[in-house]
Design an enzyme around this catalytic site. Structure first.
Site, short mmCIF file in Angstrom:
data_model
loop_
_atom_site.label_atom_id
_atom_site.label_comp_id
_atom_site.label_asym_id
_atom_site.label_seq_id
_atom_site.Cartn_x
_atom_site.Cartn_y
_atom_site.Cartn_z
N GLY A 1 0.87 -0.93 0.39
CA GLY A 1 -0.41 0.07 -0.10
C GLY A 1 0.68 1.26 -0.06
N GLU B 1 -6.41 5.70 -1.24
CA GLU B 1 -7.09 4.77 -1.16
C GLU B 1 -7.73 4.64 -0.32
OE1 GLU B 1 -3.18 2.54 0.94
OE2 GLU B 1 -2.67 2.10 -0.12
N THR C 1 14.44 -17.00 17.99
CA THR C 1 12.76 -17.27 18.72
C THR C 1 12.92 -17.26 20.02
OG1 THR C 1 11.77 -19.31 16.21
CG2 THR C 1 10.08 -18.28 18.86
N HIS D 1 -8.58 -7.89 5.06
CA HIS D 1 -8.64 -7.11 3.63
C HIS D 1 -8.91 -7.70 2.74
CE1 HIS D 1 -6.89 -4.89 0.38
NE2 HIS D 1 -6.24 -4.68 1.36
N ARG E 1 -12.39 -0.26 4.72
CA ARG E 1 -11.68 -1.90 4.26
C ARG E 1 -13.53 -3.19 5.39
NH1 ARG E 1 -6.07 -1.77 5.08
NH2 ARG E 1 -6.00 -1.02 3.07
N HIS F 1 -5.96 -9.37 7.78
CA HIS F 1 -4.89 -8.28 7.39
C HIS F 1 -3.75 -8.13 8.70
CE1 HIS F 1 -2.74 -5.92 4.39
NE2 HIS F 1 -3.34 -5.40 4.56
N ARG G 1 -8.71 0.00 10.80
CA ARG G 1 -7.28 0.36 10.63
C ARG G 1 -7.82 1.53 9.14
NH1 ARG G 1 -3.46 0.03 7.66
NH2 ARG G 1 -3.28 -2.47 6.67
N SER H 1 -0.06 2.03 9.17
CA SER H 1 0.65 0.92 9.57
C SER H 1 1.77 1.20 9.03
CB SER H 1 -0.20 -0.09 9.41
OG SER H 1 0.35 -1.31 8.20
C1 SIN Z 1 -3.26 -2.34 0.46
O1 SIN Z 1 -2.01 -2.22 0.12
O2 SIN Z 1 -4.20 -2.65 0.04
C2 SIN Z 1 -3.33 -2.57 2.22
C3 SIN Z 1 -1.98 -1.78 2.50
C4 SIN Z 1 -2.29 -1.27 3.87
O3 SIN Z 1 -3.21 -2.16 4.41
O4 SIN Z 1 -2.17 -0.53 4.21
#
Ligand code: SIN
Length: 538
Positions: A46, A112, A151, A225, A271, A328, A363, A368
């Protein structure tokens, strides 16, 4: 006196931003289960959301974040991150980070879902995460001693302070001590199938912090997502929301645009709304695809996605990408402030592992990486200041703390600690979570899942006898139980948490209420968020 030291668990954008902002006089060790290039941030397609255009403003970014967050954000913290993030990201551009540019050499800002302005900074088209990690690795080269394939199984606590971590490395349990410990180990995508993340996202950091006394909050809010490329049951990868930002439209087999009439922002609605719409259509037996016929210069703008299409045997020219929603991002996590402080002296949490209240119940796209950069930078200052204070506390007031790996290692081997490893496959655990605790939930399914999780046979396994897979399975089951309990307790629908048996957002009862888990305590319900829920509805 030795240098102040910090130990970082995780190797994504938040961890590297932290190292980038630590003063030179700090000794830094980084532990990662993967390799430094194998973390989750590398997969981010993104971008980074930050205000740049004159017509845009921090106020607008804040408002968009609050609307997506559905009345559950910490509004003051949103403002702090949006304002500091805008300064930080624009500074990155000035310092030469290779953000994509247009023909006039201006930064090419993308749009977006649920953003009111073009404010998404991209690099490499749809390879922002990879570009960011490479850039930060170059900037921080030589600054940290990196231990890969380690780990972490337990945090080392002394007199209520976190002073290091035990980790499995090359088949041995080793102790790594430091003045401050920062958890930057990401979320828990691996709890579900399909998911968009790295397989190593198993919630380890969360459970380590929980066992050390920190609180876990907002675990009922998992973001799905809307668009993963899934063909014949195989998941090939994420199809970025930016594709819809550039004209992609979600359609059924008949060509009907499924978001029409569902939300004023249609395909760019928040989303949770788009993911639920696809879920609902699929439940009614329809197959959904993303129509990319209207996207200009697709191959050039989306080289990573073009590669994913090739792997799935889909021609860009076909104009159709079969899509399904998948796990996601986790909005919840270790309760922390913008500087990563968890309330446990010496323990910090940043990036997706932390729950700061930035994302609320859902979100906003591309917030992020922004959070990772800003919380990493702020935690650098705070953890370093804390580490210095530890150095200046007179020794007679301190615990007799071993100061090197070997002495602590001896204690580790004596430690009788165990993890309960469930006798179940990861596939089955994911199947149950995806069936009963994903895009839509109800009390009956959640109770059934809680019962199943509680009654799984487990084998108590001493830490030195664990391997990574067994430890991850144990962590996933522990976390799954807390997720399910949070989802059961929140008897309303808000953001990404949608209960078919209580489908309304109930502000009178639930506005601002956070569900927190602390070890050896019943879940805590606390009114603490500052968002005025009524003012942020569309
Ligand atoms: C996306 O590219 O759709 C994800 C971007 C994001 O989760 O902020």
């Amino acid at each position: 006196m030795s240098q102040p030291s910090v130990l970082i668990i995780g190797a994504g954008a938040a961890a590297l931003s932290l190292i980038d902002h630590l003063p030179a006089g700090c000794s830094v060790r980084l532990l990662t289960k993967e390799t430094v290039r194998g973390g989750n941030s590398v997969l981010a397609q993104g971008g980074i959301a930050a205000v740049r255009l004159a017509e845009d403003s921090v106020d607008s970014h804040v408002q968009d974040t609050l609307i997506a967050g559905d009345g559950h954000n910490d509004a003051d913290l949103v403002r702090e991150i949006a304002a500091e993030g805008s300064a930080l990201v624009n500074r990155l551009a000035e310092e030469g980070f290779p953000f994509d540019r247009d023909a006039a050499d201006r930064i090419a800002l993308g749009l977006e879902g649920a953003h009111s302005f073009r404010r998404i900074f991209h690099a490499g088209g749809d390879a922002t995460g990879r570009a960011l990690i490479e850039y930060l690795l170059t900037r921080t080269q030589g600054r940290a001693s990196v231990v890969e394939q380690a780990t972490v199984l337990k945090l080392i606590m002394e007199k209520g302070r976190c002073v290091g971590a035990w980790a499995l490395h090359e088949g041995e349990l080793r102790a790594f001590r430091a003045d401050a410990v920062i958890i930057a180990s990401g979320g828990c995508g691996s709890l579900y199938a399909p998911h968009t993340g790295n397989e190593g996202l198993t919630g380890d950091g969360l459970m380590l912090a929980y066992e050390a006394g920190a609180e876990l909050c907002d675990l009922e809010f998992m973001q799905f997502h809307p668009t993963l490329l899934v063909k014949n049951g195989t998941t090939y990868g994420l199809i970025s929301e930016a594709v819809r930002g550039e004209g992609g439209v979600l359609r059924d087999e008949q060509g009907r645009a499924i978001m029409e009439g569902r939300h004023p922002l249609r395909d760019l609605a928040p989303r949770d709304i788009v993911a639920r719409a696809i879920h609902e259509e699929m439940r009614q037996g329809r197959e959904i695809h993303l129509d990319i016929g209207g996207c200009d210069r697709f191959r050039e703008r989306f080289p990573t996605i073009t590669g994913i299409l090739a792997q799935a045997g889909i021609e860009v020219e076909s104009g159709r990408i079969p899509v399904e929603p998948g796990m996601h991002f986790m909005m919840g996590g270790i309760k922390a402030d913008a500087s990563g402080s968890t309330g446990i002296p010496g323990l910090y949490a940043i990036g997706e592992a932390a729950c700061t209240g930035l994302h609320g119940a859902n979100r906003l796209a591309s917030n992020s990486l922004l959070e990772a950069l800003v919380t990493g930078a702020k935690a650098a200052q705070h953890s370093f200041a804390y580490a210095i204070r530890q150095k200046s506390i007179p020794a007679e007031f301190e615990a007799a703390a071993p100061t090197n790996d070997e002495s602590a290692e001896a204690a580790a081997v004596e430690a009788p600690d165990r993890l309960n490893v469930p006798q179940v496959t990861l596939t089955e655990l994911r199947r149950q979570m995806s069936r009963y605790a994903s895009i839509v939930r109800d009390a009956e399914g959640l109770r059934r899942l809680e019962h199943w999780l509680l009654h799984l046979p487990t084998v108590p396994t001493p830490l030195p006898e664990l391997n990574r897979e067994a430890a991850e399975l144990a962590r996933l089951r522990q976390l799954a139980l807390l997720v399910v309990r949070s989802a059961l307790l929140r008897t309303e629908s808000r953001g990404a948490h949608y209960r078919t048996d209580c489908p309304d957002r109930l502000d009178a009862e639930w506005s601002g209420v956070v569900i927190a888990h602390r070890q050896s305590s019943d879940p805590i319900l606390r009114k603490e968020r500052t968002t005025d829920a009524c003012s942020v509805s569309l």
